[in-house]
Scaffold this motif. Structure first.
Motif, PDB file in Angstrom:
ATOM      1  N   SER A  55       0.839  -1.143   0.139  1.00 10.72           N
ATOM      2  CA  SER A  55       0.119  -0.146  -0.036  1.00 10.72           C
ATOM      3  C   SER A  55       0.875   1.323  -0.020  1.00 10.72           C
ATOM      4  O   SER A  55       1.700   1.186  -0.914  1.00 10.72           O
ATOM      5  CB  SER A  55      -1.030   0.079   1.446  1.00 10.72           C
ATOM      6  N   MET A  56       0.729   2.285   0.944  1.00  6.62           N
ATOM      7  CA  MET A  56       1.188   3.475   0.871  1.00  6.62           C
ATOM      8  C   MET A  56       2.888   3.394   1.461  1.00  6.62           C
ATOM      9  O   MET A  56       3.716   4.323   1.064  1.00  6.62           O
ATOM     10  CB  MET A  56       0.644   4.601   1.520  1.00  6.62           C
ATOM     11  N   LEU A  57       2.991   2.636   2.641  1.00  5.24           N
ATOM     12  CA  LEU A  57       4.327   2.182   3.155  1.00  5.24           C
ATOM     13  C   LEU A  57       5.152   1.628   2.191  1.00  5.24           C
ATOM     14  O   LEU A  57       4.763   0.800   1.346  1.00  5.24           O
ATOM     15  CB  LEU A  57       3.864   1.714   4.664  1.00  5.24           C
ATOM     16  N   ASN A 129      -2.703   2.804   6.690  1.00  5.44           N
ATOM     17  CA  ASN A 129      -2.378   1.990   5.591  1.00  5.44           C
ATOM     18  C   ASN A 129      -3.368   1.160   4.972  1.00  5.44           C
ATOM     19  O   ASN A 129      -3.574   0.998   3.953  1.00  5.44           O
ATOM     20  CB  ASN A 129      -0.904   1.687   5.994  1.00  5.44           C
ATOM     21  N   HIS A 130      -3.976   0.198   6.006  1.00  4.85           N
ATOM     22  CA  HIS A 130      -4.820  -0.732   5.592  1.00  4.85           C
ATOM     23  C   HIS A 130      -6.099  -0.153   5.172  1.00  4.85           C
ATOM     24  O   HIS A 130      -6.815  -0.369   4.063  1.00  4.85           O
ATOM     25  CB  HIS A 130      -5.095  -1.626   6.725  1.00  4.85           C
ATOM     26  N   ALA A 131      -6.572   1.030   5.812  1.00  4.22           N
ATOM     27  CA  ALA A 131      -7.750   1.540   5.636  1.00  4.22           C
ATOM     28  C   ALA A 131      -7.622   2.165   4.030  1.00  4.22           C
ATOM     29  O   ALA A 131      -8.499   2.457   3.409  1.00  4.22           O
ATOM     30  CB  ALA A 131      -8.230   2.793   6.564  1.00  4.22           C
ATOM     31  N   LEU A 132      -6.399   2.881   3.643  1.00  6.92           N
ATOM     32  CA  LEU A 132      -6.218   3.345   2.205  1.00  6.92           C
ATOM     33  C   LEU A 132      -6.226   2.557   1.427  1.00  6.92           C
ATOM     34  O   LEU A 132      -6.958   2.364   0.152  1.00  6.92           O
ATOM     35  CB  LEU A 132      -4.827   4.072   2.313  1.00  6.92           C
ATOM     36  N   MET A 133      -5.733   1.112   1.756  1.00  7.31           N
ATOM     37  CA  MET A 133      -5.837  -0.162   0.726  1.00  7.31           C
ATOM     38  C   MET A 133      -7.339  -0.584   0.566  1.00  7.31           C
ATOM     39  O   MET A 133      -7.441  -0.709  -0.507  1.00  7.31           O
ATOM     40  CB  MET A 133      -4.976  -1.120   1.260  1.00  7.31           C
TER      41      MET A 133
END
Length: 152
Positions: A55-57, A129-133
């Motif tokens: 994801s973002m990380l 990060n999980h929420a964005l994914m």
């Protein structure tokens, strides 16, 4: 409290009937086509495969997923995961008017050493990060369901 244990739940309202959504979700090898953070799915056999997500990380998570329930009549798809994430994930689909309510539940323990070392200070970032994914997955699935040849 185990700082490496995560429980997630996401609810997606989708404008396609449950059977059409189920058909897409049961084809895990196609996830990279519509879910940007699912970078790779490699089938091992009819019931398992390896999955790599990012994801973002700036790190990948890799795990083996094994199907434990594939029940179209109940609208349930469930996997067990081992690797950088150990646990399970489940899609539960129900009719919602002319569309579908997709519920995603996941319970995992993070095994990746870096994430374990950063468990306490990193927890809010890992959850974000999980929420964005999940948001990106919903957007991707909506677009995929609306695409050519798909039933919406």
């Amino acid at each position: 409290m185990d700082w490496c244990l995560y429980r997630f739940r996401s609810l997606w309202a989708l404008p396609a009937p449950p059977a059409a959504v189920y058909d897409v979700l049961q084809r895990a090898e196609d996830y990279p086509r519509w879910w940007p953070q699912v970078r790779e799915v490699i089938r091992i056999d009819d019931a398992s495969g390896t999955i790599r997500i990012r994801s973002m990380l700036p790190y990948d998570l890799a795990f083996t997923a094994r199907e434990v329930r594939n029940d179209p009549a109940a609208g349930i798809l469930e996997i067990e995961m081992t690797g950088d994430l150990d646990g399970w994930a489940r899609w539960t689909l129900t009719a919602d008017g002319t569309g579908t309510r997709a519920r995603y539940d996941q319970e995992v323990v993070v095994s990746k050493p870096l994430m374990r070392r950063l468990a306490v200070p990193g927890r809010p970032v890992f959850r974000a990060n999980h929420a964005l994914m999940m948001r990106a997955g919903r957007r991707g699935l909506l677009a995929y369901l609306a695409g050519p040849g798909q039933a919406v």
